[in-house]
Write an enzyme that holds these catalytic residues in place. Structure first.
Site, mmCIF file in Angstrom:
data_model
loop_
_atom_site.group_PDB
_atom_site.id
_atom_site.type_symbol
_atom_site.label_atom_id
_atom_site.label_comp_id
_atom_site.label_asym_id
_atom_site.label_seq_id
_atom_site.Cartn_x
_atom_site.Cartn_y
_atom_site.Cartn_z
ATOM 1 C CB CYS A 168 -0.969 -0.010 1.123
ATOM 2 S SG CYS A 168 -0.010 -0.041 2.819
ATOM 3 N N GLY A 169 0.527 2.545 0.010
ATOM 4 C CA GLY A 169 1.219 3.665 -0.137
ATOM 5 C C GLY A 169 2.241 3.639 1.052
#
Length: 238
Positions: A168-169
């Site tokens: 994810c980020g």
């Protein structure tokens, strides 16, 4: 008498010459030692685990390219990895993993460079929308829904998708949620699950809502085909 005096005068000259020759020998040896030390400076050594223990291994050449793992990268199980969103500087590292699948946890698409990387190297990039029903005003970085977690875990419990990277980020909360639920399936106690989750959250600490979601997750919702599951998962379920 003169010749005798000359003979006596020649003696110290010979002794002096012999002394100079004797002194010059160790100087040459010292120079050779210095050259050997200079040669050692050209070599690179690394510490490596071997069957007999930790040993100093000679590396003839430094790596020709930078090998940099993504932010918060860590192996989870055999051929299963987690991280933040990879950037171009991480691509040589990812190539060494020979990834078959990358799971991206977000409503938004990853960077174009990652899309191109996956397309070039035939890596299956799976979008796991964290909230498929989100509107334009909703935060695309909100937590995962139960439905999206189940879909991701169905991919993770299937061996044909490996080697596999979940990201994810920042590789913290959403990735931590998925891995935490996976640990629940594997039979980990909640204390160990929370400790692993908080290890990646940094100085801000974990989110209580994430830990509550992991605790309340119904592991029976994930269907595991023992003929297709990774060996490490089957071992954990025994």
């Amino acid at each position: 008498m003169t010749s005798k005096v000359g003979e006596y005068e020649d003696v110290p000259e010979d002794e002096s010459r012999l002394t100079e020759e004797n002194v010059s020998v160790p100087e040459e040896e010292v120079e050779d030692e210095d050259e050997e030390e200079d040669d050692d400076d050209d070599h690179i050594y690394i510490n490596e685990e071997t069957e007999s223990g930790r040993e100093k291994v000679l590396v003839s050449h430094a790596p020709q390219e930078r090998i940099v793992p993504p932010l918060n990268f860590c192996p989870v199980e055999r051929y299963l990895y987690r991280s933040g969103q990879p950037s171009p500087v991480n691509f040589p590292f990812l190539l060494n993993l020979k990834l078959k699948t990358i799971i991206w946890l977000s409503n938004e698409e990853p960077q174009d460079t990652l899309l191109e990387f996956c397309d070039t190297h035939r890596i299956n990039l799976q979008f796991a929308a964290i909230n498929p029903d989100a509107g334009e005003d909703d935060n695309p970085w909100d937590g995962l829904t139960e439905h999206s977690i189940i879909n991701v875990l169905q991919t993770i419990v299937t061996q044909e998708n490996y080697p596999l990277l979940v990201c994810c980020g920042m590789g913290r909360h959403r990735t931590g949620t998925v891995i935490g639920c996976l640990r629940r399936i594997m039979g980990w106690n909640l204390a160990s699950v929370s400790e692993e989750y908080r290890r990646f959250t940094g100085s801000r600490g974990g989110r209580i809502l994430v830990e509550l979601l992991i605790e309340a997750f119904d592991t029976n919702l994930v269907k595991i085909d023992k003929n297709k599951a990774p060996s490490w998962l089957l071992t954990a379920l025994e």
